[in-house]
Every structure is written in C-alpha cells, then in structure tokens.
Design a protein around this motif. Sequence first.
Motif, PDB file in Angstrom:
ATOM      1  N   GLU A  41       0.837  -1.197   0.000  1.00 43.66           N
ATOM      2  CA  GLU A  41       0.000   0.000   0.000  1.00 43.66           C
ATOM      3  C   GLU A  41       0.879   1.258   0.000  1.00 43.66           C
ATOM      4  O   GLU A  41       1.847   1.352   0.735  1.00 43.66           O
ATOM      5  N   THR A  42       0.520   2.235  -0.823  1.00 43.25           N
ATOM      6  CA  THR A  42       1.258   3.496  -0.881  1.00 43.25           C
ATOM      7  C   THR A  42       0.976   4.297   0.384  1.00 43.25           C
ATOM      8  O   THR A  42      -0.173   4.490   0.764  1.00 43.25           O
ATOM      9  N   LYS A  43       2.043   4.786   1.013  1.00 42.80           N
ATOM     10  CA  LYS A  43       1.914   5.531   2.261  1.00 42.80           C
ATOM     11  C   LYS A  43       1.523   6.980   2.009  1.00 42.80           C
ATOM     12  O   LYS A  43       1.807   7.540   0.958  1.00 42.80           O
ATOM     13  N   SER A  44       0.947   7.583   3.014  1.00 40.60           N
ATOM     14  CA  SER A  44       0.613   9.006   2.977  1.00 40.60           C
ATOM     15  C   SER A  44       1.880   9.826   3.197  1.00 40.60           C
ATOM     16  O   SER A  44       2.821   9.384   3.851  1.00 40.60           O
ATOM     17  N   TRP A  45       1.895  11.045   2.670  1.00 41.52           N
ATOM     18  CA  TRP A  45       3.047  11.944   2.859  1.00 41.52           C
ATOM     19  C   TRP A  45       3.318  12.196   4.334  1.00 41.52           C
ATOM     20  O   TRP A  45       4.458  12.419   4.718  1.00 41.52           O
ATOM     21  N   LYS A  46       2.284  12.128   5.167  1.00 40.24           N
ATOM     22  CA  LYS A  46       2.451  12.405   6.596  1.00 40.24           C
ATOM     23  C   LYS A  46       3.378  11.388   7.266  1.00 40.24           C
ATOM     24  O   LYS A  46       4.118  11.733   8.177  1.00 40.24           O
ATOM     25  N   GLU A  47       3.330  10.145   6.796  1.00 39.34           N
ATOM     26  CA  GLU A  47       4.214   9.123   7.357  1.00 39.34           C
ATOM     27  C   GLU A  47       5.680   9.427   7.036  1.00 39.34           C
ATOM     28  O   GLU A  47       6.554   9.282   7.888  1.00 39.34           O
ATOM     29  N   TYR A  48       5.941   9.855   5.819  1.00 35.49           N
ATOM     30  CA  TYR A  48       7.315  10.228   5.435  1.00 35.49           C
ATOM     31  C   TYR A  48       7.754  11.488   6.175  1.00 35.49           C
ATOM     32  O   TYR A  48       8.897  11.598   6.605  1.00 35.49           O
ATOM     33  N   TYR A  49       6.840  12.433   6.320  1.00 38.35           N
ATOM     34  CA  TYR A  49       7.142  13.674   7.043  1.00 38.35           C
ATOM     35  C   TYR A  49       7.508  13.353   8.494  1.00 38.35           C
ATOM     36  O   TYR A  49       8.508  13.838   9.017  1.00 38.35           O
ATOM     37  N   ASP A  50       6.714  12.523   9.158  1.00 38.55           N
ATOM     38  CA  ASP A  50       6.985  12.131  10.543  1.00 38.55           C
ATOM     39  C   ASP A  50       8.305  11.372  10.659  1.00 38.55           C
ATOM     40  O   ASP A  50       9.077  11.595  11.592  1.00 38.55           O
ATOM     41  N   HIS A  51       8.566  10.478   9.706  1.00 35.79           N
ATOM     42  CA  HIS A  51       9.814   9.707   9.718  1.00 35.79           C
ATOM     43  C   HIS A  51      11.023  10.640   9.607  1.00 35.79           C
ATOM     44  O   HIS A  51      11.983  10.514  10.364  1.00 35.79           O
ATOM     45  N   MET A  52      10.962  11.585   8.661  1.00 37.73           N
ATOM     46  CA  MET A  52      12.074  12.525   8.508  1.00 37.73           C
ATOM     47  C   MET A  52      12.193  13.432   9.729  1.00 37.73           C
ATOM     48  O   MET A  52      13.293  13.776  10.145  1.00 37.73           O
ATOM     49  N   ASN A  53      11.083  13.800  10.310  1.00 40.17           N
ATOM     50  CA  ASN A  53      11.093  14.660  11.496  1.00 40.17           C
ATOM     51  C   ASN A  53      11.786  13.972  12.672  1.00 40.17           C
ATOM     52  O   ASN A  53      12.431  14.622  13.482  1.00 40.17           O
ATOM     53  N   GLN A  54      11.655  12.656  12.748  1.00 38.92           N
ATOM     54  CA  GLN A  54      12.285  11.890  13.826  1.00 38.92           C
ATOM     55  C   GLN A  54      13.752  11.586  13.549  1.00 38.92           C
ATOM     56  O   GLN A  54      14.587  11.620  14.449  1.00 38.92           O
ATOM     57  N   LYS A  55      14.098  11.268  12.295  1.00 41.85           N
ATOM     58  CA  LYS A  55      15.418  10.738  11.970  1.00 41.85           C
ATOM     59  C   LYS A  55      16.366  11.733  11.300  1.00 41.85           C
ATOM     60  O   LYS A  55      17.572  11.578  11.397  1.00 41.85           O
ATOM     61  N   ALA A  56      15.850  12.718  10.572  1.00 41.59           N
ATOM     62  CA  ALA A  56      16.690  13.569   9.729  1.00 41.59           C
ATOM     63  C   ALA A  56      16.833  14.981  10.303  1.00 41.59           C
ATOM     64  O   ALA A  56      15.976  15.430  11.054  1.00 41.59           O
ATOM     65  N   PRO A  57      17.896  15.696   9.916  1.00 40.03           N
ATOM     66  CA  PRO A  57      18.044  17.087  10.355  1.00 40.03           C
ATOM     67  C   PRO A  57      17.142  18.054   9.571  1.00 40.03           C
ATOM     68  O   PRO A  57      17.052  19.216   9.902  1.00 40.03           O
ATOM     69  N   LEU A  58      16.479  17.530   8.529  1.00 41.45           N
ATOM     70  CA  LEU A  58      15.606  18.341   7.681  1.00 41.45           C
ATOM     71  C   LEU A  58      14.210  17.736   7.619  1.00 41.45           C
ATOM     72  O   LEU A  58      14.036  16.549   7.878  1.00 41.45           O
ATOM     73  N   THR A  59      13.242  18.551   7.268  1.00 37.64           N
ATOM     74  CA  THR A  59      11.892  18.054   7.012  1.00 37.64           C
ATOM     75  C   THR A  59      11.419  18.584   5.665  1.00 37.64           C
ATOM     76  O   THR A  59      11.876  19.627   5.210  1.00 37.64           O
ATOM     77  N   ILE A  60      10.519  17.850   5.042  1.00 37.22           N
ATOM     78  CA  ILE A  60       9.910  18.285   3.792  1.00 37.22           C
ATOM     79  C   ILE A  60       8.407  18.327   4.005  1.00 37.22           C
ATOM     80  O   ILE A  60       7.801  17.320   4.365  1.00 37.22           O
ATOM     81  N   TYR A  61       7.820  19.503   3.786  1.00 33.63           N
ATOM     82  CA  TYR A  61       6.369  19.619   3.839  1.00 33.63           C
ATOM     83  C   TYR A  61       5.864  19.252   2.442  1.00 33.63           C
ATOM     84  O   TYR A  61       5.815  20.082   1.534  1.00 33.63           O
ATOM     85  N   TYR A  62       5.533  17.985   2.246  1.00 34.15           N
ATOM     86  CA  TYR A  62       5.270  17.417   0.930  1.00 34.15           C
ATOM     87  C   TYR A  62       4.125  18.045   0.136  1.00 34.15           C
ATOM     88  O   TYR A  62       4.197  18.065  -1.097  1.00 34.15           O
ATOM     89  N   PRO A  63       3.077  18.570   0.745  1.00 35.29           N
ATOM     90  CA  PRO A  63       2.025  19.171  -0.090  1.00 35.29           C
ATOM     91  C   PRO A  63       2.493  20.323  -0.975  1.00 35.29           C
ATOM     92  O   PRO A  63       1.896  20.583  -2.011  1.00 35.29           O
ATOM     93  N   ILE A  64       3.581  21.019  -0.607  1.00 33.13           N
ATOM     94  CA  ILE A  64       4.064  22.084  -1.484  1.00 33.13           C
ATOM     95  C   ILE A  64       5.352  21.707  -2.211  1.00 33.13           C
ATOM     96  O   ILE A  64       5.888  22.506  -2.977  1.00 33.13           O
TER      97      ILE A  64
END
Length: 134
Positions: free
Chosen positions: A3-26
């Motif tokens: 199943e294709t994940k929602s952008w929110k899951e990737y956003y949360d993952h990057m927010n926890q693990k990465a020094p950067l975040t991407i607000y995917y809707p824009i």
Amino acid sequence: MSETKSWKEYYDHMNQKAPLTIYYPICGGREECITACPYGEKIWDVEHMKVSLFGFNEKVHLRPVMKNPELCKECYLCVDACPTGALRPKDKPVKHPLLTLVYNTLKLPFKKKYNIKFVFRPEHVEKFRRNNGR
C-alpha cells in the motif's frame, strides 16, 4: 505491491530521523535537493506517496526522502535549492504553506540572478513531469 503511504508518514519519519523536514504538499518533486546535495545519491531517494495540495485531490506522486539521514553534513545546499520552500531545517518547519509557496515562487528569479542555475535546468522540468504524472 504494498500500500502506498501518505506523505504524513514520510514527514513524521524525517522529522524523527533527519536534520531536515519536507512539507510534501508544497514540494514540486523536481529533485533539486538531490542534485544540489554533494552526497545526493547516498543520502536521498525518491518514493511514491499520497500527496494532496492543501487537503484537496489526493494523488500518488514521487517525492524525495532522506534514506540515509545520518550521512547528512547539514550544509543546507538542498534547502537553498528548493524552489518551493518545502525543504527546511527541522527547527524551522513550514508554518503557513500557502505563504511559503508564494514567497519562494517570487524568489525564483533572484536565485537565477545569484547564479543558482540548477533550479532552472531542463532535467528538473522533466523530473517534475515524471514525478507528478499519472
């Protein structure tokens, strides 16, 4: 195929693990961040995710994700390359998506003036078409 994940899951993952975040809707999906990064192919990957602009018309698009955030040197060249302002340091998240998008769109001609040429390369236009296609 899973199943294709929602952008929110990737956003949360990057927010926890990465020094950067991407607000995917824009995020436009043109991959300037990957091109600008000196370690682009080692750090970044492109994933299918469900994205909707401001909650309307959700579709599956290809968007960049940090697959190896521990390799990031926090030089922020990718942040400077992002034409929409979707990519930000974690401590400066997007608060007003529409204003961020408009502001960064208005800055584009000035980026070209200051010799940031990768924003306007034809391959990025092609990647935008591929990443946002049907």
